[in-house]
Design a protein around this motif. Structure first.
Motif, short mmCIF file in Angstrom:
data_model
loop_
_atom_site.label_atom_id
_atom_site.label_comp_id
_atom_site.label_asym_id
_atom_site.label_seq_id
_atom_site.Cartn_x
_atom_site.Cartn_y
_atom_site.Cartn_z
N VAL A 1 0.83 -1.21 0.00
CA VAL A 1 0.00 0.00 0.00
C VAL A 1 0.87 1.26 0.00
N ILE A 2 1.84 1.29 0.89
CA ILE A 2 2.70 2.48 1.02
C ILE A 2 3.49 2.73 -0.27
N CYS A 3 4.10 1.67 -0.79
CA CYS A 3 4.92 1.81 -2.01
C CYS A 3 4.07 2.17 -3.23
N GLU B 1 0.99 3.54 -3.35
CA GLU B 1 0.39 4.86 -3.23
C GLU B 1 1.46 5.95 -3.37
N GLY B 2 2.63 5.69 -2.82
CA GLY B 2 3.72 6.65 -2.94
C GLY B 2 4.15 6.85 -4.38
N LEU B 3 4.30 5.72 -5.10
CA LEU B 3 4.70 5.80 -6.51
C LEU B 3 3.60 6.46 -7.34
N SER B 4 2.34 6.13 -7.05
CA SER B 4 1.21 6.73 -7.77
C SER B 4 1.20 8.24 -7.59
N LEU B 5 1.49 8.68 -6.37
CA LEU B 5 1.51 10.12 -6.08
C LEU B 5 2.61 10.81 -6.86
N LEU B 6 3.77 10.19 -6.90
CA LEU B 6 4.89 10.77 -7.64
C LEU B 6 4.59 10.84 -9.14
N LEU B 7 4.02 9.78 -9.67
CA LEU B 7 3.70 9.74 -11.09
C LEU B 7 2.59 10.72 -11.46
N SER B 8 1.67 10.96 -10.51
CA SER B 8 0.58 11.90 -10.77
C SER B 8 1.07 13.33 -10.90
N LEU B 9 2.26 13.59 -10.34
CA LEU B 9 2.84 14.92 -10.48
C LEU B 9 3.29 15.17 -11.92
N ALA B 10 3.60 14.08 -12.62
CA ALA B 10 4.04 14.20 -14.02
C ALA B 10 2.86 14.21 -14.97
N TYR B 11 1.77 13.49 -14.59
CA TYR B 11 0.61 13.41 -15.48
C TYR B 11 -0.63 13.15 -14.64
N LYS B 12 -1.69 13.89 -14.90
CA LYS B 12 -2.90 13.83 -14.07
C LYS B 12 -3.95 12.82 -14.55
N GLY B 13 -3.71 12.19 -15.67
CA GLY B 13 -4.70 11.26 -16.21
C GLY B 13 -4.84 10.00 -15.37
N THR B 14 -5.97 9.30 -15.56
CA THR B 14 -6.23 8.04 -14.84
C THR B 14 -6.39 6.93 -15.86
N ASN B 15 -5.71 5.81 -15.63
CA ASN B 15 -5.80 4.72 -16.59
C ASN B 15 -7.19 4.08 -16.56
N GLU C 1 -2.05 5.17 -19.38
CA GLU C 1 -1.82 3.73 -19.26
C GLU C 1 -0.34 3.44 -18.98
N LEU C 2 0.54 4.12 -19.70
CA LEU C 2 1.98 3.92 -19.54
C LEU C 2 2.47 4.44 -18.19
N ILE C 3 1.91 5.55 -17.75
CA ILE C 3 2.29 6.13 -16.46
C ILE C 3 1.89 5.21 -15.31
N SER C 4 0.76 4.52 -15.48
CA SER C 4 0.26 3.63 -14.42
C SER C 4 0.97 2.28 -14.38
N LEU C 5 1.59 1.91 -15.48
CA LEU C 5 2.22 0.60 -15.59
C LEU C 5 3.27 0.32 -14.51
N PRO C 6 4.16 1.28 -14.17
CA PRO C 6 5.15 1.01 -13.11
C PRO C 6 4.52 0.68 -11.76
N VAL C 7 3.33 1.23 -11.49
CA VAL C 7 2.65 0.94 -10.22
C VAL C 7 2.26 -0.53 -10.16
N TYR C 8 1.70 -1.03 -11.26
CA TYR C 8 1.31 -2.44 -11.31
C TYR C 8 2.53 -3.36 -11.29
N MET C 9 3.61 -2.91 -11.92
CA MET C 9 4.84 -3.70 -11.93
C MET C 9 5.44 -3.79 -10.53
N LEU C 10 5.41 -2.68 -9.81
CA LEU C 10 5.91 -2.67 -8.43
C LEU C 10 5.06 -3.59 -7.57
N GLY C 11 3.74 -3.51 -7.74
CA GLY C 11 2.85 -4.39 -6.99
C GLY C 11 3.13 -5.85 -7.28
#
Length: 231
Positions: free
Chosen positions: A94-96, A98-112, A184-194
């Motif tokens: 959860v921590i990792c 959500e933390g990564l999602s927050l960082l990535l959202s700073l680069a792009y605001k879209g939702t996959n 979609e590409l921005i969200s991919l690292p979150v799923y990979m980390l999970g």
């Protein structure tokens, strides 16, 4: 260690993966037509029914496949240690994530697309979300991608098993038809980390721990969305 990773024979590993991956896709495709009229009048209701029937069907078929092994696996994997390991892994996940999602959202605001669909379904059908996303979904996905795919690939090579499992698990959450490929590409690292955290949890402590970790992550997401936090 190898016996702990394998748990079941290679034929059942392939079968469990096939049911969860190929079987789910085929069943979902068939149900799109079966619930076509419902989906036309209420898209979210139709999607909810398709996911509900698909996940429950896969869950039942995997259960039948593992019927003779469930008792032995449970005896070896359900303990205070595995439960605690799963809870800790879930907290880290959860921590990792959500933390990564927050960082990535700073680069792009879209939702996959996968996340947006989940949010819409959770808000419209909270009971469905808790049952499927919080419990049945994590069980099915851990059996499919960890007990099935990772365990089978581990027989060949451990690194290969990680790479294949992480890629496939991440790509099932990727919408190749999306109009917003950047999201979609921005969200991919979150799923990979999970996928990395869940696969490592499975390897070190077994399916009970990875299921608990996966469930904690999903349930917390459902609760936060229902409470108005997040998308």
């Amino acid at each position: 260690m190898k016996n702990k990773i394998y748990w079941i024979d290679y034929i059942k590993q392939l079968l469990i993966f096939g049911i969860g991956f190929v079987g789910y896709q085929i069943l979902s495709f068939v149900l799109v037509f079966a619930f076509g009229k419902i989906t036309d009048s209420n898209e979210l209701l139709g999607l909810m029914l398709i996911n509900l029937v698909s996940y429950f069907s896969v869950f039942i078929f995997q259960g039948i496949c593992l019927f003779k092994d469930i008792k032995g696996i449970a005896k070896k994997t359900i303990s205070k240690h595995t439960i605690l390991f799963g809870v800790i892994a879930g907290a880290i996940l959860v921590i990792c994530s959500e933390g990564l999602s927050l960082l990535l959202s700073l680069a792009y605001k879209g939702t996959n697309s996968n996340q947006q669909l989940a949010v819409n379904l959770i808000k419209s059908y909270p009971a469905f979300a808790i049952i499927i996303l919080g419990f049945i979904g994590p069980i099915v996905e851990e059996l499919t991608y960890r007990l099935g795919l990772f365990s089978f690939c581990s027989r060949i090579n451990r690194i290969l098993a990680y790479v294949v499992t992480i890629l496939i698990f991440s790509l099932i959450h990727f919408d190749f038809t999306s109009s917003d490929m950047i999201a979609e590409l921005i969200s991919l690292p979150v799923y990979m980390l999970g996928a990395v955290i869940l696969t490592y949890t499975y390897e070190k402590s077994g399916p009970t721990s990875s299921i608990i970790a996966h469930s904690i992550n999903n349930l917390l997401s459902v609760i936060l969305i229902l409470c108005g936090v997040g998308n």
